[in-house]
Design a protein around this motif. Sequence first.
Motif, PDB file in Angstrom:
ATOM      1  N   ARG A  64       0.806  -1.220   0.000  1.00 46.82           N
ATOM      2  CA  ARG A  64       0.000   0.000   0.000  1.00 46.82           C
ATOM      3  C   ARG A  64       0.842   1.274   0.000  1.00 46.82           C
ATOM      4  O   ARG A  64       0.570   2.200  -0.747  1.00 46.82           O
ATOM      5  CB  ARG A  64      -0.932  -0.016   1.202  1.00 46.82           C
ATOM      6  CG  ARG A  64      -1.779   1.221   1.253  1.00 46.82           C
ATOM      7  CD  ARG A  64      -2.724   1.238   2.395  1.00 46.82           C
ATOM      8  NE  ARG A  64      -3.600   2.390   2.212  1.00 46.82           N
ATOM      9  CZ  ARG A  64      -4.622   2.640   2.957  1.00 46.82           C
ATOM     10  NH1 ARG A  64      -4.929   1.825   3.920  1.00 46.82           N
ATOM     11  NH2 ARG A  64      -5.356   3.695   2.745  1.00 46.82           N
ATOM     12  N   ARG A  65       1.837   1.344   0.870  1.00 47.14           N
ATOM     13  CA  ARG A  65       2.652   2.568   0.947  1.00 47.14           C
ATOM     14  C   ARG A  65       3.381   2.820  -0.365  1.00 47.14           C
ATOM     15  O   ARG A  65       3.541   3.961  -0.773  1.00 47.14           O
ATOM     16  CB  ARG A  65       3.648   2.498   2.109  1.00 47.14           C
ATOM     17  CG  ARG A  65       3.027   2.420   3.474  1.00 47.14           C
ATOM     18  CD  ARG A  65       2.821   3.660   4.237  1.00 47.14           C
ATOM     19  NE  ARG A  65       3.863   4.659   4.233  1.00 47.14           N
ATOM     20  CZ  ARG A  65       3.633   5.894   4.626  1.00 47.14           C
ATOM     21  NH1 ARG A  65       2.459   6.258   5.052  1.00 47.14           N
ATOM     22  NH2 ARG A  65       4.588   6.792   4.609  1.00 47.14           N
ATOM     23  N   LEU A  66       3.830   1.754  -1.028  1.00 48.30           N
ATOM     24  CA  LEU A  66       4.496   1.922  -2.317  1.00 48.30           C
ATOM     25  C   LEU A  66       3.496   2.417  -3.365  1.00 48.30           C
ATOM     26  O   LEU A  66       3.802   3.346  -4.123  1.00 48.30           O
ATOM     27  CB  LEU A  66       5.139   0.620  -2.775  1.00 48.30           C
ATOM     28  CG  LEU A  66       5.822   0.671  -4.150  1.00 48.30           C
ATOM     29  CD1 LEU A  66       6.919   1.732  -4.176  1.00 48.30           C
ATOM     30  CD2 LEU A  66       6.371  -0.700  -4.508  1.00 48.30           C
ATOM     31  N   ALA A  67       2.320   1.829  -3.419  1.00 52.41           N
ATOM     32  CA  ALA A  67       1.290   2.263  -4.364  1.00 52.41           C
ATOM     33  C   ALA A  67       0.958   3.739  -4.134  1.00 52.41           C
ATOM     34  O   ALA A  67       0.844   4.520  -5.084  1.00 52.41           O
ATOM     35  CB  ALA A  67       0.035   1.406  -4.220  1.00 52.41           C
ATOM     36  N   THR A  68       0.839   4.125  -2.869  1.00 47.50           N
ATOM     37  CA  THR A  68       0.520   5.509  -2.535  1.00 47.50           C
ATOM     38  C   THR A  68       1.633   6.439  -2.985  1.00 47.50           C
ATOM     39  O   THR A  68       1.376   7.482  -3.602  1.00 47.50           O
ATOM     40  CB  THR A  68       0.272   5.649  -1.021  1.00 47.50           C
ATOM     41  OG1 THR A  68      -0.796   4.784  -0.655  1.00 47.50           O
ATOM     42  CG2 THR A  68      -0.057   7.069  -0.635  1.00 47.50           C
TER      43      THR A  68
END
Length: 193
Positions: free
Chosen positions: A145-149
């Motif tokens: 999630r943090r990478l996608a964000t």
Amino acid sequence: MMRTKPKSRGPRSDARVVRSRAAMQQALLALLAKVPLEAITGAMIAQQAQIGYATFFRHYADVRALLVDTVAAVTDDLAQVMMPALLEADSGGAALALVDAVEARRALFRSLLAGAGDALRAELARQVIERVTALPDLSPSWLPRRLATRVAVMSTIELLDWWLREEPECSPAQVATLLDRLVISPLAKTLPK
């Protein structure tokens, strides 16, 4: 003699706080259109906002704190505009909603993206990433999630900066299509067919 606590001014003081903060945010954005962030002072903000110098420091420790507050307000506005379409898995609608919101406040976004250089862009990205992480996770299960964000936020900032500074004649529809194809669709869980 017993001391009594001063009476709260209630909603009236809250309204005054909201007005003062909004005036300072607008002042910061106006100044960013003219001078780099590093050159902006509390005194400049106070003068531009037509508030007392001490009022600035009652609300913010420094200009960076005002910047954080300003970015948070702008980010919240954009998330509210995009989220209904994202929750409906309408990536094109979400992209168009975002781009239309930026177009409606073009001067504000030019100030944020172009007015303060790399330091502001880094702060802007960091603040947006923190705000977006609190929203529902719409990334595929294979993608952290943090990478996608981070990818979505940084790519969106770059695309908007490109549009506002280098290709201002591109229509919002063209920019929305690019945003959807380059950023939103590839990172969304469910894509419209």
